[in-house]
Design a protein around this motif. Structure first.
Motif, PDB file in Angstrom:
ATOM      1  N   SER A  56       0.842  -1.118   0.032  1.00  0.00           N
ATOM      2  CA  SER A  56      -0.181  -0.184   0.062  1.00  0.00           C
ATOM      3  C   SER A  56       0.813   1.369   0.084  1.00  0.00           C
ATOM      4  O   SER A  56       0.099   2.287  -0.025  1.00  0.00           O
ATOM      5  CB  SER A  56      -0.851   0.004   1.283  1.00  0.00           C
ATOM      6  OG  SER A  56      -0.191   0.071   2.635  1.00  0.00           O
ATOM      7  N   SER A  58       3.893   3.991  -1.378  1.00  0.00           N
ATOM      8  CA  SER A  58       4.029   5.016  -2.853  1.00  0.00           C
ATOM      9  C   SER A  58       4.852   4.252  -3.682  1.00  0.00           C
ATOM     10  O   SER A  58       5.575   3.162  -3.565  1.00  0.00           O
ATOM     11  CB  SER A  58       4.798   6.146  -2.496  1.00  0.00           C
ATOM     12  OG  SER A  58       6.147   5.991  -1.966  1.00  0.00           O
ATOM     13  N   THR A  59       4.861   4.768  -4.990  1.00  0.00           N
ATOM     14  CA  THR A  59       5.790   4.126  -6.059  1.00  0.00           C
ATOM     15  C   THR A  59       7.164   4.073  -5.820  1.00  0.00           C
ATOM     16  O   THR A  59       7.930   3.320  -5.888  1.00  0.00           O
ATOM     17  CB  THR A  59       5.523   4.862  -7.520  1.00  0.00           C
ATOM     18  OG1 THR A  59       4.230   4.668  -7.870  1.00  0.00           O
ATOM     19  CG2 THR A  59       6.412   4.301  -8.669  1.00  0.00           C
ATOM     20  N   LEU A  73      -0.609  -1.237  -5.072  1.00  0.00           N
ATOM     21  CA  LEU A  73      -1.990  -0.399  -4.839  1.00  0.00           C
ATOM     22  C   LEU A  73      -1.769   0.542  -3.593  1.00  0.00           C
ATOM     23  O   LEU A  73      -2.149   0.209  -2.439  1.00  0.00           O
ATOM     24  CB  LEU A  73      -3.060  -1.410  -4.569  1.00  0.00           C
ATOM     25  CG  LEU A  73      -4.439  -0.839  -4.589  1.00  0.00           C
ATOM     26  CD1 LEU A  73      -4.879   0.114  -5.844  1.00  0.00           C
ATOM     27  CD2 LEU A  73      -5.605  -1.818  -4.499  1.00  0.00           C
ATOM     28  N   THR A  75      -2.747   2.941  -0.962  1.00  0.00           N
ATOM     29  CA  THR A  75      -3.742   3.193  -0.035  1.00  0.00           C
ATOM     30  C   THR A  75      -4.951   4.376  -0.620  1.00  0.00           C
ATOM     31  O   THR A  75      -6.123   4.012  -0.652  1.00  0.00           O
ATOM     32  CB  THR A  75      -3.591   3.939   1.187  1.00  0.00           C
ATOM     33  OG1 THR A  75      -2.705   2.649   1.833  1.00  0.00           O
ATOM     34  CG2 THR A  75      -4.772   3.878   2.072  1.00  0.00           C
ATOM     35  N   ALA A  76      -4.217   5.489  -1.188  1.00  0.00           N
ATOM     36  CA  ALA A  76      -5.068   6.583  -1.794  1.00  0.00           C
ATOM     37  C   ALA A  76      -5.545   6.037  -2.895  1.00  0.00           C
ATOM     38  O   ALA A  76      -6.617   6.775  -3.246  1.00  0.00           O
ATOM     39  CB  ALA A  76      -4.034   7.695  -2.036  1.00  0.00           C
ATOM     40  N   LEU A  77      -5.235   5.142  -3.876  1.00  0.00           N
ATOM     41  CA  LEU A  77      -6.112   4.769  -4.835  1.00  0.00           C
ATOM     42  C   LEU A  77      -6.967   3.515  -4.709  1.00  0.00           C
ATOM     43  O   LEU A  77      -7.576   3.092  -5.635  1.00  0.00           O
ATOM     44  CB  LEU A  77      -4.775   4.472  -5.946  1.00  0.00           C
ATOM     45  CG  LEU A  77      -3.988   5.479  -6.225  1.00  0.00           C
ATOM     46  CD1 LEU A  77      -2.780   4.928  -7.296  1.00  0.00           C
ATOM     47  CD2 LEU A  77      -4.585   6.590  -6.881  1.00  0.00           C
ATOM     48  N   ILE A  78      -6.862   2.764  -3.487  1.00  0.00           N
ATOM     49  CA  ILE A  78      -7.945   1.800  -3.207  1.00  0.00           C
ATOM     50  C   ILE A  78      -9.235   2.014  -3.720  1.00  0.00           C
ATOM     51  O   ILE A  78     -10.008   1.340  -4.352  1.00  0.00           O
ATOM     52  CB  ILE A  78      -7.776   1.357  -2.013  1.00  0.00           C
ATOM     53  CG1 ILE A  78      -6.504   0.974  -1.876  1.00  0.00           C
ATOM     54  CG2 ILE A  78      -9.012   0.373  -1.384  1.00  0.00           C
ATOM     55  CD1 ILE A  78      -5.967   0.401  -0.346  1.00  0.00           C
ATOM     56  N   GLU A  80     -10.746   3.827  -6.072  1.00  0.00           N
ATOM     57  CA  GLU A  80     -10.887   3.876  -7.343  1.00  0.00           C
ATOM     58  C   GLU A  80     -10.387   2.522  -8.248  1.00  0.00           C
ATOM     59  O   GLU A  80     -10.637   2.387  -9.212  1.00  0.00           O
ATOM     60  CB  GLU A  80     -10.175   5.259  -8.080  1.00  0.00           C
ATOM     61  CG  GLU A  80      -8.626   5.183  -7.903  1.00  0.00           C
ATOM     62  CD  GLU A  80      -8.514   6.844  -8.380  1.00  0.00           C
ATOM     63  OE1 GLU A  80      -7.333   6.902  -9.376  1.00  0.00           O
ATOM     64  OE2 GLU A  80      -8.716   7.632  -7.601  1.00  0.00           O
ATOM     65  N   GLN A  81      -9.323   1.927  -7.543  1.00  0.00           N
ATOM     66  CA  GLN A  81      -8.835   0.816  -8.425  1.00  0.00           C
ATOM     67  C   GLN A  81      -9.005  -0.281  -7.806  1.00  0.00           C
ATOM     68  O   GLN A  81      -8.776  -1.534  -8.579  1.00  0.00           O
ATOM     69  CB  GLN A  81      -7.341   1.138  -8.503  1.00  0.00           C
ATOM     70  CG  GLN A  81      -6.778   2.460  -9.230  1.00  0.00           C
ATOM     71  CD  GLN A  81      -5.325   2.500  -9.341  1.00  0.00           C
ATOM     72  OE1 GLN A  81      -4.455   1.828  -9.081  1.00  0.00           O
ATOM     73  NE2 GLN A  81      -5.144   3.764 -10.108  1.00  0.00           N
TER      74      GLN A  81
END
Length: 160
Positions: A56, A58-59, A73, A75-78, A80-81
């Motif tokens: 969870s 960052s890149t 993935l 956390t902030a993108l969970i 939507e993705q």
């Protein structure tokens, strides 16, 4: 010398829970958490472990090192993705940096709120590396010797 309630040590100042309450608590804890060694062991079998591992972070953190086979993935993108990347019938194990970071907890909460079965990997990426398990970086595979304070150095089984 007799001990009074006022002289009880800090450990017993609050009495232990009843055995039934302790059993319920620890049983629930195991339903919510997975240990690094158990995750590594399940992944090492080579077959389908029955769960998917989610990193969870960052890149930049992912590139620095991640569990082989994990899905990236943040956390902030969970919200939507997650539903495009994951199957709700397959349990998810989340991890973040380590015990000092609650990112895996936030990710687990976000996934649970979307209807996923989820556990958090205790120790996160820090303990994955400290226990001597192989990991991947943007440069390729990597591995460090096990830290004798976190894992047995002469045996694969810690006896836990």
């Amino acid at each position: 010398m007799t001990t009074t309630a006022h002289q009880v040590n800090p450990v017993l100042r609050t009495p232990p829970a009843s055995p039934a309450a302790a059993a319920a608590y620890f049983s629930a804890s195991l339903a919510f958490h997975a240990d690094v060694s158990d995750v590594a062991s399940a992944l090492a079998t080579g077959g389908d472990p029955g769960f998917v591992v989610i990193d969870s972070r960052s890149t930049a953190s992912w590139d620095q090192g991640h569990v082989p086979g994990a899905v990236h993935l943040p956390t902030a993108l969970i919200p939507e993705q997650a539903e495009q990347l994951l199957d709700k019938s397959v349990p998810v194990v989340t991890y973040c940096w380590g015990p000092g970071c609650n990112g895996a907890t936030r990710a687990a909460l976000a996934l649970a709120e979307l209807g996923f079965q989820v556990k958090e990997m205790l120790g996160g990426f820090e303990y994955w590396v400290r226990e001597g398990f192989a990991y991947e970086t943007w440069e390729g595979p990597a591995k460090k010797d096990a830290d004798p304070l976190t894992a047995p150095v002469d045996d694969e089984d810690c006896g836990c």
